[in-house]
Design an enzyme around this catalytic site. Structure first.
Site, short mmCIF file in Angstrom:
data_model
loop_
_atom_site.label_atom_id
_atom_site.label_comp_id
_atom_site.label_asym_id
_atom_site.label_seq_id
_atom_site.Cartn_x
_atom_site.Cartn_y
_atom_site.Cartn_z
N ASP A 108 0.83 -1.21 0.00
CA ASP A 108 0.00 0.00 0.00
C ASP A 108 0.86 1.25 0.00
O ASP A 108 0.56 2.24 -0.68
CB ASP A 108 -0.88 0.05 1.24
CG ASP A 108 -1.88 -1.07 1.24
OD1 ASP A 108 -2.63 -1.18 2.20
OD2 ASP A 108 -1.88 -1.85 0.27
N SER A 123 -15.17 -19.53 -1.18
CA SER A 123 -15.76 -19.21 -2.48
C SER A 123 -16.35 -20.50 -3.04
O SER A 123 -16.31 -21.53 -2.38
CB SER A 123 -14.75 -18.57 -3.41
OG SER A 123 -13.70 -19.45 -3.63
N LEU A 124 -16.89 -20.42 -4.23
CA LEU A 124 -17.55 -21.59 -4.79
C LEU A 124 -16.75 -22.18 -5.93
O LEU A 124 -16.14 -21.44 -6.71
CB LEU A 124 -18.92 -21.20 -5.34
CG LEU A 124 -20.01 -20.86 -4.32
CD1 LEU A 124 -21.21 -20.26 -5.02
CD2 LEU A 124 -20.42 -22.11 -3.56
N LYS A 173 -26.62 -16.60 -9.19
CA LYS A 173 -25.34 -16.17 -8.62
C LYS A 173 -25.24 -14.67 -8.86
O LYS A 173 -25.01 -14.21 -9.98
CB LYS A 173 -24.18 -16.90 -9.28
CG LYS A 173 -22.86 -16.58 -8.61
CD LYS A 173 -21.78 -17.51 -9.07
CE LYS A 173 -20.49 -17.32 -8.30
NZ LYS A 173 -19.95 -15.98 -8.33
N CYS A 183 12.43 -28.36 -13.67
CA CYS A 183 13.87 -28.22 -13.53
C CYS A 183 14.16 -28.76 -12.14
O CYS A 183 13.67 -28.22 -11.15
CB CYS A 183 14.25 -26.75 -13.62
SG CYS A 183 15.93 -26.47 -13.06
#
Ligand code: IVH
Length: 677
Positions: free
Chosen positions: A34, A83-84, A116, A423
């Site tokens: 910030d 969340s979904l 939604k 790698c």
């Protein structure tokens, strides 16, 4: 700086700030701290004050919501706001239903389908029927306190009759399409910048420090869930009915579906009606109706297993592949990335897209020069769907995946059953750098001033090879003389050491996250930290190779346990942890504060003023600590101030505190209060 230089600098700042704001607002994943953002923003504002003609419509100063403000108090959620999981086609839904049936051992499950809503999720806490707080989702665990703003939203009841003694109502804040149009009409009239869509308008209106602004905008709250230990609803339909009775708005486009075909029919019906609805929606949420079944099948770290979002088809666009490069990640995975001719999809400019892995790029035969169809799936990350073969240039050649690491040149390897080509050189510098970037990043050690560029620079100069080196850099500076290097100077070196020292205290979850264990992201780190509680428990577990214990944690599956064990089977990784934080007998260079439960809010309701300079923490950190333990850091001393923490050379504010008889404590006293918890 002459005018043409200033103009150039202004363009550069505008580009950077716009990109950072996008990262922050759209991807919820800030790329700079910030304070770095604020510094650049202020520089831009100064320039525009001097030369108002630079204020073009693309300048961040003219954009709504471009100014990052984090001055909201933080609130811990009673239960995580997850969340979904997304579904994109009927097969995904069929798989979801099969999985639910298997997990619940039922032959048939009733589903509730809800629109939604495309807004911002919100948690509103009621105690004894009174609204006590409202917060945004934040990182899912801790959100921003928007109580004052929510009190201005008419559709949010402030008093509820006959509700459970404590309940947390979850839902979505949106702006109705008509209110959005009216707002933009007014803004146009006033010559103000327009909002791009109702979602942005809702976000910009809710995240206001001045609640009078929120009050002047029309926001609507739609509720969809109740979280409460006392509520005993049998099913989601009952919970929605109760919410309505309590006075909340619930979408009227909700259906109880007894089987898959009923569900698909409803989805198609709403998709057709979508354009006529009064509010924006971006899909349909499928939820198991029976709440005891919901509870039984539970959740993973990110998603509940009882619900899924079937998104409406994503937006598409076409562009050209300019180049295909390969990147080395912090775990050694080699990812092919397409560099694209910039194109706008759904309001976002896209110039790169991942091609995921070797198989993917070869199977899909995407080539440099191809015209490709792109889509934004799940709304954020752009995906290349396919090349348009009829437009392929005659001289194009298939992309050849490298045999060796593009950075260190070691031969690449691939484990059995794995898609990733890796790698495997543990000392590959690209990986070391990526790991350092992750280590210093905001959700990890949060070291101000140590972004990607600076880390690369310090690494190339040999100042830092491992995270431990960062904490010895100040001592070593007698030989390094960072201040003499190009572009550094005394002040920035001092600031850097200050931020590094301020980062020496860290919570266990951030520490675990900072290590960059594959698959152990923020959510998993929090769960692991809550499980171990103290550093020493965590350390003993990894030292004694008892990582299998993680299997006991709800939300941590066998694949994470496997990666966790793999990570610590490497002696080098264990040693880094030991060198950083010690082994319980001798200490390290970093100190872990125990993960606290939200109950440990010693400063609850108190306002604290920090003044003067501190030795053991930065201002930022002090503020963060005050907030973490329930307090609020304010900038001026008044009779209402709970206490003042005075550091070296404290001046006016200290005098003011003495005059008003406000309690004054030292930096050490402040730390002691926290350490006692
Ligand atoms: S249920 C575990 N129902 O979608 C979260 N969410 O991607 C359960 N959303 O953060 C949420 N409409 O903000 C639920 N009818 C609905 C919703 C809905 C919109 C949002 C919500 C959540 C996001 C998940």
């Amino acid at each position: 700086m002459n005018y043409s230089d200033k103009k150039k600098r202004h363009a550069e700042l505008s580009n950077l700030l716009n990109a950072y704001a996008k990262q922050y607002y759209i991807f919820d994943d800030p790329s700079v701290s910030d304070s770095e953002y604020d510094l650049m923003y202020n520089e831009l504002m100064e320039m525009e004050k001097e030369f108002p003609e630079l204020k073009s419509s693309t300048s961040p100063s003219q954009k709504v919501g471009a100014k990052i403000s984090r001055d909201f108090k933080k609130i811990s959620h009673s239960r995580p706001m997850l969340s979904l999981e997304n579904a994109y086609n009927e097969d995904d839904i069929a798989n979801f239903i099969d999985r639910v049936k298997k997990l619940s051992s039922l032959e048939n499950v009733d589903l509730v389908l809800e629109p939604k809503l495309d807004g911002l999720s919100l948690s509103i806490v009621y105690e004894n029927g009174r609204l006590v707080s409202a917060s945004t989702r934040g990182d899912g665990f801790v959100g921003e306190d928007v109580t004052q703003n929510i009190l201005t939203v008419g559709s949010v009841p402030q008093k509820i009759e006959h509700s459970p003694a404590k309940m947390d109502v979850r839902g979505e804040i949106v702006m109705m399409k008509s209110d959005f149009q009216e707002l933009n009409r007014q803004r146009e009239q006033n010559g103000e910048k327009l909002f791009a869509n109702p979602r942005n308008a809702a976000a910009g209106s809710l995240r206001q420090l001045d609640s009078r602004i929120t009050a002047s905008r029309k926001l609507t709250f739609f509720s969809y869930a109740i979280v409460s230990d006392e509520a005993d609803f049998i099913c989601q339909m009952d919970a929605l009915a109760a919410l309505k009775n309590f006075g909340f708005i619930v979408s009227d486009r909700v259906a109880l579906c007894r089987n898959q075909s009923e569900a698909f029919e409803f989805y198609r019906k709403i998709e057709e009606e979508r354009a006529e609805l009064e509010y924006d929606i971006d899909g349909i949420v499928y939820k198991v109706n029976d709440l005891s079944v919901q509870k039984k099948i539970g959740e993973s770290t990110k998603f509940p297993r009882h619900s899924i979002a079937y998104k409406f088809p994503a937006e598409k666009a076409q562009t050209t592949v300019l180049n295909i490069i390969t990147q080395v990640g912090r775990t050694g995975n080699i990812t092919p990335v397409a560099e694209l001719k910039p194109v706008t999809i759904g309001g976002v400019v896209v110039s790169r897209a991942t091609l995921h892995n070797k198989d993917e790029v070869e199977k899909r035969d995407i080539r440099v020069g191809d015209r490709v169809v792109l889509q934004r799936a799940g709304d954020v990350i752009p995906q290349i769907l396919y090349p348009i073969l009829t437009e392929r240039p005659a001289n194009s050649i298939p992309f050849e995946f490298p045999m060796t690491c593009p950075y260190c040149g070691s031969a690449l390897a691939r484990e059995e059953n794995e898609v990733a080509v890796k790698c495997v050189n543990l000392n590959c510098e690209a990986q070391l750098v990526e790991r350092l970037i992750h280590f210093a990043s905001k959700p990890a050690f949060n070291i101000d001033g140590l972004g990607e560029q600076n880390i690369k620079f310090l690494f190339e100069k040999g100042a830092v090879k491992s995270p431990v080196d960062l904490f010895y850099m100040e001592d070593r500076n007698k030989e390094l003389h960072l201040e003499d290097w190009d572009g550094w100077g005394k002040q920035s070196v001092e600031n850097l050491f200050k931020s590094i020292n301020a980062a020496r205290q860290i919570s266990l979850d951030r520490f675990i996250y900072s290590l960059g264990i594959p698959q152990v992201g923020r959510a998993a780190s929090k769960l692991i930290a809550n499980f171990f509680r103290t550093y020493i428990n965590f350390f003993n577990c990894i030292k004694n190779r008892e990582g299998a214990r993680l299997g006991e944690i709800r939300g941590i599956g066998p694949s994470i346990v496997n990666d966790f064990n793999g990570f610590f089977s490497n002696e080098n990784n264990l040693n880094i942890v030991r060198e950083l934080c010690g082994d319980g007998v001798s200490g390290g260079v970093v100190e872990i504060s125990e993960s606290k439960t939200p109950a440990a809010e010693v400063f609850s309701g108190q306002s604290i003023v920090f003044t003067g300079s501190f030795e053991k923490f930065s201002r930022e950190k002090a503020k963060e600590l005050a907030e973490k333990f329930g307090g609020r850091a304010t900038s001026s001393v008044s009779a209402k101030t709970s206490f003042v923490v005075a550091g070296e050379n404290a001046g006016q504010k200290l005098d003011q505190a003495k005059k008003l008889g406000v309690k004054i404590i030292s930096e050490d006293d402040f730390l002691k209060i926290i350490e006692k918890i």
